[in-house]
Design a protein around this motif. Structure first.
Motif, PDB file in Angstrom:
ATOM      1  N   LEU A  93      15.455 -33.930 -22.257  1.00  0.00           N
ATOM      2  CA  LEU A  93      15.327 -32.930 -21.204  1.00  0.00           C
ATOM      3  C   LEU A  93      14.296 -33.395 -20.189  1.00  0.00           C
ATOM      4  O   LEU A  93      13.134 -33.663 -20.550  1.00  0.00           O
ATOM      5  N   VAL A  94      14.714 -33.517 -18.934  1.00  0.00           N
ATOM      6  CA  VAL A  94      13.829 -34.024 -17.885  1.00  0.00           C
ATOM      7  C   VAL A  94      13.647 -32.923 -16.840  1.00  0.00           C
ATOM      8  O   VAL A  94      14.586 -32.572 -16.110  1.00  0.00           O
ATOM      9  N   GLY A  95      12.457 -32.349 -16.772  1.00  0.00           N
ATOM     10  CA  GLY A  95      12.192 -31.270 -15.838  1.00  0.00           C
ATOM     11  C   GLY A  95      10.842 -30.642 -16.106  1.00  0.00           C
ATOM     12  O   GLY A  95      10.109 -31.053 -17.019  1.00  0.00           O
ATOM     13  N   PRO A  96      10.476 -29.616 -15.335  1.00  0.00           N
ATOM     14  CA  PRO A  96       9.196 -28.933 -15.550  1.00  0.00           C
ATOM     15  C   PRO A  96       9.149 -28.285 -16.937  1.00  0.00           C
ATOM     16  O   PRO A  96       9.943 -27.387 -17.227  1.00  0.00           O
ATOM     17  N   ARG A  97       8.279 -28.763 -17.785  1.00  0.00           N
ATOM     18  CA  ARG A  97       8.237 -28.293 -19.172  1.00  0.00           C
ATOM     19  C   ARG A  97       8.091 -26.765 -19.242  1.00  0.00           C
ATOM     20  O   ARG A  97       8.765 -26.098 -20.036  1.00  0.00           O
ATOM     21  N   ALA A  98       7.172 -26.213 -18.436  1.00  0.00           N
ATOM     22  CA  ALA A  98       6.918 -24.771 -18.510  1.00  0.00           C
ATOM     23  C   ALA A  98       8.183 -23.972 -18.186  1.00  0.00           C
ATOM     24  O   ALA A  98       8.487 -22.972 -18.844  1.00  0.00           O
ATOM     25  N   ARG A  99       8.931 -24.400 -17.182  1.00  0.00           N
ATOM     26  CA  ARG A  99      10.151 -23.677 -16.803  1.00  0.00           C
ATOM     27  C   ARG A  99      11.236 -23.826 -17.874  1.00  0.00           C
ATOM     28  O   ARG A  99      11.947 -22.872 -18.187  1.00  0.00           O
ATOM     29  N   ILE A 100      11.359 -25.016 -18.431  1.00  0.00           N
ATOM     30  CA  ILE A 100      12.353 -25.241 -19.484  1.00  0.00           C
ATOM     31  C   ILE A 100      12.049 -24.364 -20.692  1.00  0.00           C
ATOM     32  O   ILE A 100      12.931 -23.689 -21.242  1.00  0.00           O
ATOM     33  N   GLU A 101      10.782 -24.337 -21.098  1.00  0.00           N
ATOM     34  CA  GLU A 101      10.406 -23.551 -22.274  1.00  0.00           C
ATOM     35  C   GLU A 101      10.521 -22.058 -22.000  1.00  0.00           C
ATOM     36  O   GLU A 101      10.925 -21.287 -22.885  1.00  0.00           O
ATOM     37  N   ALA A 102      10.230 -21.632 -20.785  1.00  0.00           N
ATOM     38  CA  ALA A 102      10.379 -20.212 -20.442  1.00  0.00           C
ATOM     39  C   ALA A 102      11.846 -19.805 -20.460  1.00  0.00           C
ATOM     40  O   ALA A 102      12.208 -18.723 -20.956  1.00  0.00           O
ATOM     41  N   THR A 103      12.702 -20.678 -19.945  1.00  0.00           N
ATOM     42  CA  THR A 103      14.144 -20.406 -19.978  1.00  0.00           C
ATOM     43  C   THR A 103      14.639 -20.296 -21.411  1.00  0.00           C
ATOM     44  O   THR A 103      15.433 -19.405 -21.744  1.00  0.00           O
ATOM     45  N   ALA A 104      14.156 -21.185 -22.267  1.00  0.00           N
ATOM     46  CA  ALA A 104      14.566 -21.156 -23.669  1.00  0.00           C
ATOM     47  C   ALA A 104      14.120 -19.865 -24.350  1.00  0.00           C
ATOM     48  O   ALA A 104      14.881 -19.257 -25.113  1.00  0.00           O
ATOM     49  N   ARG A 105      12.888 -19.419 -24.072  1.00  0.00           N
ATOM     50  CA  ARG A 105      12.408 -18.169 -24.682  1.00  0.00           C
ATOM     51  C   ARG A 105      13.246 -16.979 -24.242  1.00  0.00           C
ATOM     52  O   ARG A 105      13.639 -16.132 -25.049  1.00  0.00           O
ATOM     53  N   GLU A 106      13.532 -16.904 -22.942  1.00  0.00           N
ATOM     54  CA  GLU A 106      14.303 -15.778 -22.417  1.00  0.00           C
ATOM     55  C   GLU A 106      15.719 -15.749 -22.998  1.00  0.00           C
ATOM     56  O   GLU A 106      16.295 -14.686 -23.237  1.00  0.00           O
ATOM     57  N   ALA A 107      16.297 -16.929 -23.244  1.00  0.00           N
ATOM     58  CA  ALA A 107      17.667 -17.010 -23.754  1.00  0.00           C
ATOM     59  C   ALA A 107      17.730 -17.002 -25.280  1.00  0.00           C
ATOM     60  O   ALA A 107      18.822 -16.916 -25.852  1.00  0.00           O
ATOM     61  N   GLY A 108      16.573 -17.122 -25.915  1.00  0.00           N
ATOM     62  CA  GLY A 108      16.556 -17.161 -27.374  1.00  0.00           C
ATOM     63  C   GLY A 108      16.953 -18.505 -27.949  1.00  0.00           C
ATOM     64  O   GLY A 108      17.456 -18.581 -29.080  1.00  0.00           O
ATOM     65  N   PHE A 109      16.729 -19.588 -27.194  1.00  0.00           N
ATOM     66  CA  PHE A 109      17.087 -20.932 -27.654  1.00  0.00           C
ATOM     67  C   PHE A 109      15.910 -21.575 -28.390  1.00  0.00           C
ATOM     68  O   PHE A 109      14.745 -21.382 -28.013  1.00  0.00           O
ATOM     69  N   ASP A 110      16.224 -22.364 -29.385  1.00  0.00           N
ATOM     70  CA  ASP A 110      15.216 -23.109 -30.135  1.00  0.00           C
ATOM     71  C   ASP A 110      15.239 -24.562 -29.675  1.00  0.00           C
ATOM     72  O   ASP A 110      16.249 -25.249 -29.823  1.00  0.00           O
TER      73      ASP A 110
END
Length: 469
Positions: free
Chosen positions: A213-230
């Motif tokens: 995964l190549v991108g802003p870590r904070a945004r990627i992790e926030a997206t994962a939390r909101e979607a319920g992804f691990d």
């Protein structure tokens, strides 16, 4: 008397009550196909796995897919309603006894025989028999009908064509083939929305890609939390913004850490600008081009369309690269000798229509070995490329016309419109990649669902497997 009418006759005709004698009979012969079973299941809603699930049926009592019992009953109704007595018949009663299953490939003879007449009520009693092989009964029964009292002869109504299409079947086959190869190391560029992140997770879980995964870590992790992804186990390379994500992903390819790119939540021109950079990009000796792989319900095989996304008004040499890219992809997904139709508005070379001249030149380039691996023909109008009926009506003699695997559009506008029309008017599913770079680029739209991303990943994995040293 026998009334074994030819079902392909131009007219349909009945036998009035007064013309029918005890002992008269009629029959038809039908060989059961898998499509018959699917059609009956769709119309009736009966999706009992004994009829539609090959794996389940193998472990069931009959060890094979079998027809619905009432498929045979429908054939009896066919004979009564179209042959004896025929049009005007009113069904009153039907008894059926099912003696043996009917499987795909079995040829069934359906026979009805008049065994009784009620003159006062104009009713007939008919014995009904469905048999296979040398007359082995599979269904027996008896029908009671009111026979018509006057002659009816009508033109046989032309029924609409029935197109049976299992949605996703083409892409499912590609997925199964791609899963036989090792996961493809893939840089997922800027996966900062739910759809692109879900695509990365799903393609990993299906063993298609090994994602980075190549991108802003904070945004990627926030997206994962909101979607319920691990995101456990994912490598994340932190970048400040989408332009940097594209450049870093391309750098991973140049370093040999990634063998493919998958577009995430960024604009196409951002990822392609990084890919086409003359100093830090992924250029090869061939021009980059986009290829749609489409599963069209009304077409009997996968259909590739190019170029609908990259080259706006390609010249002859660019078209040659576009054609070669498409042939290479077609071969990678299992089409041994792709049939390539070079499209224009007409099927004859017309100097005032540049696309026809270039089509002729591309075919000659193939004759001289400048384009390899496929059969080319052109110019061909769209109908001549995909319809044998259109080919016959125009008297075209060609190994490609009417059965193309690849459609090469004259320009981006035409290619894009062809693809979008098939998607929105014909219910086609589409996946696609960009070839001509050092690695395949999965150029999915931000509107594409995860299924499209999976199909694109499968195509990229197959291409990588076919072309790796």
């Amino acid at each position: 008397m026998s009334y074994d009418d030819d079902a392909n006759m131009e007219y349909i005709e009945n036998r009035p009550f007064d013309e029918i004698d005890v002992g008269d009979h009629a029959e038809l012969v039908r060989t059961l196909t898998a499509q018959d079973i699917d059609a009956f299941a769709v119309v009736s809603g009966d999706v009992n796995p004994s009829h539609v699930d090959q794996e389940f049926a193998q472990g069931d009592i009959f060890h094979r897919v079998i027809a619905h019992g009432m498929w045979g009953g429908a054939l009896i109704s066919n004979v009564l309603g179209t042959r004896l007595p025929g049009p005007g018949t009113i069904y009153l009663n039907q008894s059926l006894k099912f003696l043996k299953p009917v499987g795909v490939g079995d040829t069934v003879t359906v026979r009805v025989t008049v065994v009784g007449k009620d003159v006062e009520k104009k009713r007939l009693t008919l014995d009904c028999l469905c048999s296979i092989g040398e007359g082995e009964p599979v269904i027996t029964g008896q029908a009671e009908v009111i026979a018509p009292d006057k002659k009816i002869r009508r033109p046989r109504v032309a029924m609409p064509d029935l197109v049976m299409h299992r949605k996703g079947a083409t892409f499912d086959r590609l997925l199964a083939a791609a899963q036989e190869a090792p996961p493809l190391s893939t840089a997922i560029v800027h996966p900062c929305d739910k759809t692109s992140l879900e695509g990365a997770i799903l393609t990993r879980d299906l063993d298609l890609v090994a994602p980075i995964l190549v991108g802003p870590r904070a945004r990627i992790e926030a997206t994962a939390r909101e979607a319920g992804f691990d995101l456990t186990g994912f490598e994340i390379i932190d970048t400040p913004h989408s332009h940097a994500s594209a450049e870093r992903a391309v750098e991973l390819v140049r370093q040999g850490r990634a063998r493919a790119l998958m577009k995430g939540a960024l604009h196409t021109d951002e990822i392609m600008s990084a890919a086409v950079s003359k100093t830090k990009g992924l250029r090869s000796e061939r021009r980059m081009s986009h290829i749609y792989v489409m599963d069209v319900p009304t077409y009997p095989k996968p259909l590739l369309i190019t170029d609908a996304a990259i080259n706006i008004a390609p010249d002859l040499q660019t078209k040659a690269d576009i054609v070669q890219n498409a042939i290479d992809l077609a071969r990678a997904i299992g089409i041994e000798t792709p049939k390539v139709a070079i499209l224009s508005a007409v099927e004859t070379i017309t100097p005032r229509l540049q696309s026809t001249v270039e089509a002729g030149a591309l075919c000659k380039m193939a004759d001289r070995g400048q384009i390899t691996g496929g059969l080319l023909d052109g110019p061909l109008a769209f109908d001549n490329a995909i319809s044998m009926r259109a080919v016959a009506s125009k008297g075209i003699i060609s190994e490609v016309a009417g059965q193309a695997d690849i459609l090469v559009a004259p320009d981006l506008e035409a290619g894009n419109m062809i693809a979008k029309q098939l998607m929105y008017l014909a219910g086609a599913e589409a996946a696609g990649i960009v070839l001509g770079a050092q690695v395949p680029i999965m150029l999915t739209s931000r509107a594409d669902d995860s299924r499209t991303r999976v199909a694109s990943a499968a195509i990229a994995a197959l291409f990588n497997q076919a072309t790796r040293p």
